[in-house]
Scaffold this motif. Structure first.
Motif, PDB file in Angstrom:
ATOM      1  N   MET A 165       1.153  31.440  81.408  1.00 19.86           N
ATOM      2  CA  MET A 165       0.750  32.817  81.638  1.00 19.86           C
ATOM      3  C   MET A 165       0.567  32.988  83.148  1.00 19.86           C
ATOM      4  N   SER A 166      -0.123  34.057  83.559  1.00 24.42           N
ATOM      5  CA  SER A 166      -0.253  34.316  84.998  1.00 24.42           C
ATOM      6  C   SER A 166      -0.833  33.115  85.747  1.00 24.42           C
TER       7      SER A 166
ATOM      8  N   ARG B 135      -6.517  43.367  83.842  1.00 23.23           N
ATOM      9  CA  ARG B 135      -6.882  44.279  82.756  1.00 23.23           C
ATOM     10  C   ARG B 135      -8.397  44.454  82.725  1.00 23.23           C
TER      11      ARG B 135
ATOM     12  N   ARG C   9       4.846  34.022  79.507  1.00 20.97           N
ATOM     13  CA  ARG C   9       4.296  35.330  79.119  1.00 20.97           C
ATOM     14  C   ARG C   9       3.306  35.768  80.195  1.00 20.97           C
TER      15      ARG C   9
ATOM     16  N   GLY D 197       1.155  38.679  82.187  1.00 20.21           N
ATOM     17  CA  GLY D 197       0.581  40.021  82.150  1.00 20.21           C
ATOM     18  C   GLY D 197       0.014  40.422  83.494  1.00 20.21           C
ATOM     19  N   SER D 198      -1.204  39.945  83.767  1.00 17.03           N
ATOM     20  CA  SER D 198      -1.956  40.460  84.917  1.00 17.03           C
ATOM     21  C   SER D 198      -1.261  40.238  86.261  1.00 17.03           C
TER      22      SER D 198
ATOM     23  N   LYS E 262       0.265  44.721  77.407  1.00 17.31           N
ATOM     24  CA  LYS E 262      -0.910  45.186  76.645  1.00 17.31           C
ATOM     25  C   LYS E 262      -1.906  45.897  77.563  1.00 17.31           C
TER      26      LYS E 262
HETATM   27  C1  LIG Z   1      -2.434  38.687  77.392  1.00 13.44           C
HETATM   28  C2  LIG Z   1      -1.602  37.553  76.994  1.00 13.44           C
HETATM   29  C3  LIG Z   1      -0.776  36.904  77.926  1.00 13.44           C
HETATM   30  C4  LIG Z   1      -0.723  37.276  79.388  1.00 13.44           C
HETATM   31  O1  LIG Z   1      -1.884  36.836  80.031  1.00 13.44           O
HETATM   32  P1  LIG Z   1      -2.064  36.947  81.620  1.00 13.44           P
HETATM   33  O2  LIG Z   1      -3.102  35.940  81.923  1.00 13.44           O
HETATM   34  O3  LIG Z   1      -2.497  38.347  81.900  1.00 13.44           O
HETATM   35  O4  LIG Z   1      -0.765  36.641  82.244  1.00 13.44           O
HETATM   36  C5  LIG Z   1      -0.009  35.842  77.465  1.00 13.44           C
HETATM   37  N1  LIG Z   1      -0.039  35.447  76.185  1.00 13.44           N
HETATM   38  C6  LIG Z   1      -0.798  36.047  75.256  1.00 13.44           C
HETATM   39  C7  LIG Z   1      -0.782  35.549  73.864  1.00 13.44           C
HETATM   40  C8  LIG Z   1      -1.608  37.112  75.636  1.00 13.44           C
HETATM   41  O5  LIG Z   1      -2.383  37.715  74.713  1.00 13.44           O
END
Ligand SMILES: *Cc1c(COP(=O)(O)O)cnc(C)c1O
Length: 240
Positions: free
Chosen positions: A211-212, A236, A227, A229-230, A41
């Motif tokens: 997550m991260s 972001r 999941r 992302g960063s 995203k």
């Molecule tokens: C953005 C997002 C992530 C990833 O988050 P990070 O902290 O950047 O790894 C995981 N799950 C959901 C539902 C998100 O919206």
């Protein structure tokens, strides 16, 4: 041709994969049992193409308005990845999401399950869609609630609606650790909830958590999908 962005993504990806295997080793789990979903995203389709070239097959997005054109752009480049929809889903976006998503992690109400079921059965060349139920660990909005008083968002009702809906395959649960909580505490509770669901639905074994910042704790408590992302793509810009 040198592509500094590709090199940056490759280094970040290697570090995240290393964290995943270390976390698996620490709990005696096979690292093949944990799938990395890279959440792209706010980042462009060009980054998805770079990631795909680096072996990333699973990509996550949280808004249909952004994900739909990105998925189309990646497909037009002849590249195949699996799209995971991980964000809050509005019922009027179900048709669009059913057109490209391989898994929806964030079904949290009976009404949304029904809308998604209709969307899937109305989509050509689409037999079924894999679905996870998003669980709210602290009872707040955005997630089905264990023993919740509202039939539309009570976990058992949402699980049952998905299990019996045409076109949907109930695969498991998803959760985000509440901000103020210790992730260890959050994922301990999630593991307990999951055990209860799997008792009645033995094939709903997937667990999307971590997550991260907290993937290690999630893996310790049984996550099958993290999941991230960063940690892969970079910080972001703050969302407005
Ligand atoms: C953005 C997002 C992530 C990833 O988050 P990070 O902290 O950047 O790894 C995981 N799950 C959901 C539902 C998100 O919206």
């Amino acid at each position: 041709m040198s592509d500094p962005r590709r090199a940056e993504l490759a280094a970040n990806l290697a570090a995240v994969r290393q964290r995943i295997s270390a976390a698996c080793a620490a709990t005696g789990r096979d690292s093949a049992a944990v799938e990395l979903v890279v959440v792209t995203k706010t980042y462009p389709a060009a980054d998805v193409l770079r990631l795909a070239a680096l072996g990333v097959l699973d990509v996550g997005e949280n808004r249909d308005q952004e994900a739909a054109p990105k998925a189309a752009e990646v497909a037009a480049a002849g590249v195949h990845v699996r799209w995971h929809f991980v964000g809050r889903l509005q019922r009027n976006k179900c048709r669009s999401v059913a057109g490209y998503a391989d898994m929806v992690h964030s079904v949290d109400s009976v009404r949304l399950a029904r809308a998604l079921s209709h969307a899937v059965t109305a989509t050509e060349n689409r037999a079924s869609l894999d679905v996870l139920v998003q669980v709210s660990l602290d009872g707040s909005r955005g997630g089905a609630v264990v023993g919740g008083p509202e039939p539309d968002t009570a976990l058992d009702e949402v699980v049952a609606a998905i299990a019996t809906a045409d076109g949907l395959r109930l695969r498991g649960l998803m959760a985000v650790a509440p901000l103020e909580w210790d992730p260890e505490q959050a994922f301990t509770l999630l593991a307990k909830i999951r055990a209860g669901v799997v008792q009645n639905h033995p094939t709903a074994t997937l667990l999307s958590a971590g997550m991260s910042g907290d993937l290690e704790q999630a893996i310790r408590h049984g996550a099958t999908h993290v999941r991230v992302g960063s940690a892969v793509l970079g910080q972001r810009p703050a969302l407005r």
